[in-house]
Design a protein around this motif. Structure first.
Motif, PDB file in Angstrom:
ATOM      1  N   GLY A  94      42.468  40.770  42.837  1.00  0.00           N
ATOM      2  CA  GLY A  94      42.747  41.555  41.648  1.00  0.00           C
ATOM      3  C   GLY A  94      41.908  42.800  41.564  1.00  0.00           C
ATOM      4  O   GLY A  94      40.845  42.896  42.183  1.00  0.00           O
ATOM      5  N   TYR A  95      42.418  43.754  40.804  1.00  0.00           N
ATOM      6  CA  TYR A  95      41.722  45.024  40.571  1.00  0.00           C
ATOM      7  C   TYR A  95      41.957  45.429  39.126  1.00  0.00           C
ATOM      8  O   TYR A  95      43.102  45.489  38.665  1.00  0.00           O
ATOM      9  CB  TYR A  95      42.252  46.093  41.518  1.00  0.00           C
ATOM     10  N   LEU A  96      40.870  45.677  38.423  1.00  0.00           N
ATOM     11  CA  LEU A  96      40.930  46.156  37.048  1.00  0.00           C
ATOM     12  C   LEU A  96      40.055  47.392  36.909  1.00  0.00           C
ATOM     13  O   LEU A  96      38.922  47.408  37.392  1.00  0.00           O
ATOM     14  CB  LEU A  96      40.390  45.101  36.087  1.00  0.00           C
ATOM     15  N   GLN A  97      40.582  48.398  36.243  1.00  0.00           N
ATOM     16  CA  GLN A  97      39.770  49.569  35.930  1.00  0.00           C
ATOM     17  C   GLN A  97      38.939  49.273  34.691  1.00  0.00           C
ATOM     18  O   GLN A  97      39.336  48.483  33.836  1.00  0.00           O
ATOM     19  CB  GLN A  97      40.657  50.779  35.683  1.00  0.00           C
ATOM     20  N   PHE A  98      37.787  49.925  34.599  1.00  0.00           N
ATOM     21  CA  PHE A  98      36.921  49.724  33.436  1.00  0.00           C
ATOM     22  C   PHE A  98      37.667  49.964  32.130  1.00  0.00           C
ATOM     23  O   PHE A  98      37.461  49.251  31.161  1.00  0.00           O
ATOM     24  CB  PHE A  98      35.708  50.653  33.490  1.00  0.00           C
ATOM     25  N   THR A  99      38.531  50.958  32.126  1.00  0.00           N
ATOM     26  CA  THR A  99      39.251  51.301  30.895  1.00  0.00           C
ATOM     27  C   THR A  99      40.179  50.183  30.434  1.00  0.00           C
ATOM     28  O   THR A  99      40.577  50.164  29.281  1.00  0.00           O
ATOM     29  CB  THR A  99      40.054  52.599  31.083  1.00  0.00           C
ATOM     30  N   ASP A 100      40.521  49.249  31.315  1.00  0.00           N
ATOM     31  CA  ASP A 100      41.438  48.160  30.972  1.00  0.00           C
ATOM     32  C   ASP A 100      40.738  46.835  30.679  1.00  0.00           C
ATOM     33  O   ASP A 100      41.407  45.848  30.365  1.00  0.00           O
ATOM     34  CB  ASP A 100      42.444  47.942  32.103  1.00  0.00           C
ATOM     35  N   LEU A 101      39.419  46.797  30.788  1.00  0.00           N
ATOM     36  CA  LEU A 101      38.709  45.521  30.626  1.00  0.00           C
ATOM     37  C   LEU A 101      38.933  44.878  29.262  1.00  0.00           C
ATOM     38  O   LEU A 101      39.189  43.683  29.188  1.00  0.00           O
ATOM     39  CB  LEU A 101      37.214  45.702  30.876  1.00  0.00           C
ATOM     40  N   ALA A 102      38.824  45.648  28.214  1.00  0.00           N
ATOM     41  CA  ALA A 102      38.960  45.077  26.870  1.00  0.00           C
ATOM     42  C   ALA A 102      40.329  44.430  26.672  1.00  0.00           C
ATOM     43  O   ALA A 102      40.444  43.370  26.060  1.00  0.00           O
ATOM     44  CB  ALA A 102      38.720  46.149  25.809  1.00  0.00           C
ATOM     45  N   ARG A 103      41.369  45.054  27.194  1.00  0.00           N
ATOM     46  CA  ARG A 103      42.725  44.531  26.993  1.00  0.00           C
ATOM     47  C   ARG A 103      43.108  43.422  27.968  1.00  0.00           C
ATOM     48  O   ARG A 103      43.832  42.505  27.605  1.00  0.00           O
ATOM     49  CB  ARG A 103      43.752  45.655  27.121  1.00  0.00           C
ATOM     50  N   PHE A 104      42.641  43.501  29.222  1.00  0.00           N
ATOM     51  CA  PHE A 104      43.206  42.636  30.241  1.00  0.00           C
ATOM     52  C   PHE A 104      42.240  41.711  30.975  1.00  0.00           C
ATOM     53  O   PHE A 104      42.678  40.896  31.780  1.00  0.00           O
ATOM     54  CB  PHE A 104      43.935  43.484  31.301  1.00  0.00           C
ATOM     55  N   PHE A 105      40.942  41.812  30.747  1.00  0.00           N
ATOM     56  CA  PHE A 105      39.999  41.040  31.548  1.00  0.00           C
ATOM     57  C   PHE A 105      40.274  39.541  31.497  1.00  0.00           C
ATOM     58  O   PHE A 105      40.408  38.884  32.539  1.00  0.00           O
ATOM     59  CB  PHE A 105      38.546  41.321  31.130  1.00  0.00           C
ATOM     60  N   ASN A 106      40.363  38.969  30.324  1.00  0.00           N
ATOM     61  CA  ASN A 106      40.551  37.521  30.202  1.00  0.00           C
ATOM     62  C   ASN A 106      41.892  37.057  30.758  1.00  0.00           C
ATOM     63  O   ASN A 106      41.984  36.013  31.393  1.00  0.00           O
ATOM     64  CB  ASN A 106      40.381  37.099  28.743  1.00  0.00           C
ATOM     65  N   LYS A 107      42.923  37.853  30.554  1.00  0.00           N
ATOM     66  CA  LYS A 107      44.229  37.511  31.106  1.00  0.00           C
ATOM     67  C   LYS A 107      44.183  37.573  32.637  1.00  0.00           C
ATOM     68  O   LYS A 107      44.738  36.698  33.311  1.00  0.00           O
ATOM     69  CB  LYS A 107      45.304  38.452  30.575  1.00  0.00           C
ATOM     70  N   ALA A 108      43.525  38.590  33.188  1.00  0.00           N
ATOM     71  CA  ALA A 108      43.415  38.706  34.649  1.00  0.00           C
ATOM     72  C   ALA A 108      42.680  37.510  35.232  1.00  0.00           C
ATOM     73  O   ALA A 108      43.099  36.945  36.247  1.00  0.00           O
ATOM     74  CB  ALA A 108      42.714  40.009  35.024  1.00  0.00           C
ATOM     75  N   VAL A 109      41.587  37.092  34.599  1.00  0.00           N
ATOM     76  CA  VAL A 109      40.835  35.921  35.082  1.00  0.00           C
ATOM     77  C   VAL A 109      41.721  34.690  35.055  1.00  0.00           C
ATOM     78  O   VAL A 109      41.774  33.927  36.027  1.00  0.00           O
ATOM     79  CB  VAL A 109      39.545  35.708  34.251  1.00  0.00           C
ATOM     80  N   LYS A 110      42.454  34.504  33.976  1.00  0.00           N
ATOM     81  CA  LYS A 110      43.336  33.338  33.849  1.00  0.00           C
ATOM     82  C   LYS A 110      44.414  33.348  34.929  1.00  0.00           C
ATOM     83  O   LYS A 110      44.649  32.341  35.605  1.00  0.00           O
ATOM     84  CB  LYS A 110      43.977  33.323  32.460  1.00  0.00           C
ATOM     85  N   VAL A 111      45.062  34.473  35.109  1.00  0.00           N
ATOM     86  CA  VAL A 111      46.148  34.597  36.087  1.00  0.00           C
ATOM     87  C   VAL A 111      45.621  34.358  37.506  1.00  0.00           C
ATOM     88  O   VAL A 111      46.245  33.643  38.296  1.00  0.00           O
ATOM     89  CB  VAL A 111      46.806  35.995  35.964  1.00  0.00           C
ATOM     90  N   ILE A 112      44.480  34.922  37.818  1.00  0.00           N
ATOM     91  CA  ILE A 112      43.910  34.769  39.156  1.00  0.00           C
ATOM     92  C   ILE A 112      43.450  33.335  39.384  1.00  0.00           C
ATOM     93  O   ILE A 112      43.613  32.794  40.483  1.00  0.00           O
ATOM     94  CB  ILE A 112      42.809  35.816  39.399  1.00  0.00           C
ATOM     95  N   ARG A 113      42.895  32.694  38.369  1.00  0.00           N
ATOM     96  CA  ARG A 113      42.510  31.280  38.502  1.00  0.00           C
ATOM     97  C   ARG A 113      43.721  30.410  38.821  1.00  0.00           C
ATOM     98  O   ARG A 113      43.610  29.390  39.489  1.00  0.00           O
ATOM     99  CB  ARG A 113      41.847  30.775  37.219  1.00  0.00           C
ATOM    100  N   GLU A 114      44.895  30.817  38.344  1.00  0.00           N
ATOM    101  CA  GLU A 114      46.127  30.068  38.580  1.00  0.00           C
ATOM    102  C   GLU A 114      46.765  30.403  39.929  1.00  0.00           C
ATOM    103  O   GLU A 114      47.833  29.901  40.243  1.00  0.00           O
ATOM    104  CB  GLU A 114      47.114  30.327  37.438  1.00  0.00           C
ATOM    105  N   GLY A 115      46.127  31.279  40.695  1.00  0.00           N
ATOM    106  CA  GLY A 115      46.604  31.563  42.044  1.00  0.00           C
ATOM    107  C   GLY A 115      47.452  32.808  42.206  1.00  0.00           C
ATOM    108  O   GLY A 115      47.993  33.054  43.282  1.00  0.00           O
ATOM    109  N   GLU A 116      47.592  33.587  41.155  1.00  0.00           N
ATOM    110  CA  GLU A 116      48.375  34.815  41.253  1.00  0.00           C
ATOM    111  C   GLU A 116      47.449  36.004  41.492  1.00  0.00           C
ATOM    112  O   GLU A 116      46.228  35.872  41.441  1.00  0.00           O
ATOM    113  CB  GLU A 116      49.178  35.027  39.970  1.00  0.00           C
ATOM    114  N   ALA A 117      48.046  37.152  41.732  1.00  0.00           N
ATOM    115  CA  ALA A 117      47.277  38.388  41.928  1.00  0.00           C
ATOM    116  C   ALA A 117      47.333  39.233  40.659  1.00  0.00           C
ATOM    117  O   ALA A 117      48.222  39.059  39.817  1.00  0.00           O
ATOM    118  CB  ALA A 117      47.854  39.182  43.089  1.00  0.00           C
ATOM    119  N   TRP A 118      46.368  40.141  40.535  1.00  0.00           N
ATOM    120  CA  TRP A 118      46.369  41.068  39.407  1.00  0.00           C
ATOM    121  C   TRP A 118      46.195  42.482  39.960  1.00  0.00           C
ATOM    122  O   TRP A 118      45.095  42.980  40.137  1.00  0.00           O
ATOM    123  CB  TRP A 118      45.236  40.741  38.428  1.00  0.00           C
TER     124      TRP A 118
END
Length: 141
Positions: A94-118
């Protein structure tokens, strides 16, 4: 077991975590972090690009070798397509820009833990073109 290992030169990323049940480890030194990843085998590793900058892809490969089952999320300012793809090809999921952390960080962690990419659809499209035409040069932005 460590759920989330953060490799960051400060603790700025911690403020975005909304799940208090996660077991979290934070490392500021990338060598100590690599040793900890190999020992603890965290579910997800969050890596701040600024720690290694141009050597980030190589460091991701080392993390991946130390714990192949750990999922790696790269946190960075806006990178070029080439830099993002190099990190993904080295083992980041996965790759997240700093500007997107507030909106997407927790969702990205959840999705990646489930085996998907972000990653963005644009990056996936560029990678797909590269796979389909490995000898052709693919134009990156």
């Amino acid at each position: 077991m460590i759920d989330l290992q953060i490799i960051d030169n400060d603790e700025d990323i911690l403020r975005f975590i909304d799940d208090p049940s996660l077991k979290i480890r934070v490392d500021h030194d990338e060598i100590k972090a690599l040793i900890a990843v190999e020992r603890d085998k965290p579910l997800v590793v969050v890596l701040r690009y600024e720690l290694r900058e141009q050597q980030t892809a190589e460091y991701i490969a080392l993390l991946n070798a130390a714990s192949p089952d750990s999922k790696i999320i790269l946190i960075a300012p806006e990178l070029t397509d080439r830099e993002v793809i190099d990190c993904l090809l080295s083992g980041a999921q996965g790759y997240l820009q700093f500007t997107d952390l507030a909106r997407f960080f927790n969702k990205a962690v959840k999705v990646i833990r489930e085996g998907e990419a972000w990653v963005s659809r644009r990056i996936i499209s560029l990678m797909w073109k590269k796979i389909q035409h490995p000898v052709k040069k693919v134009q990156f932005g």
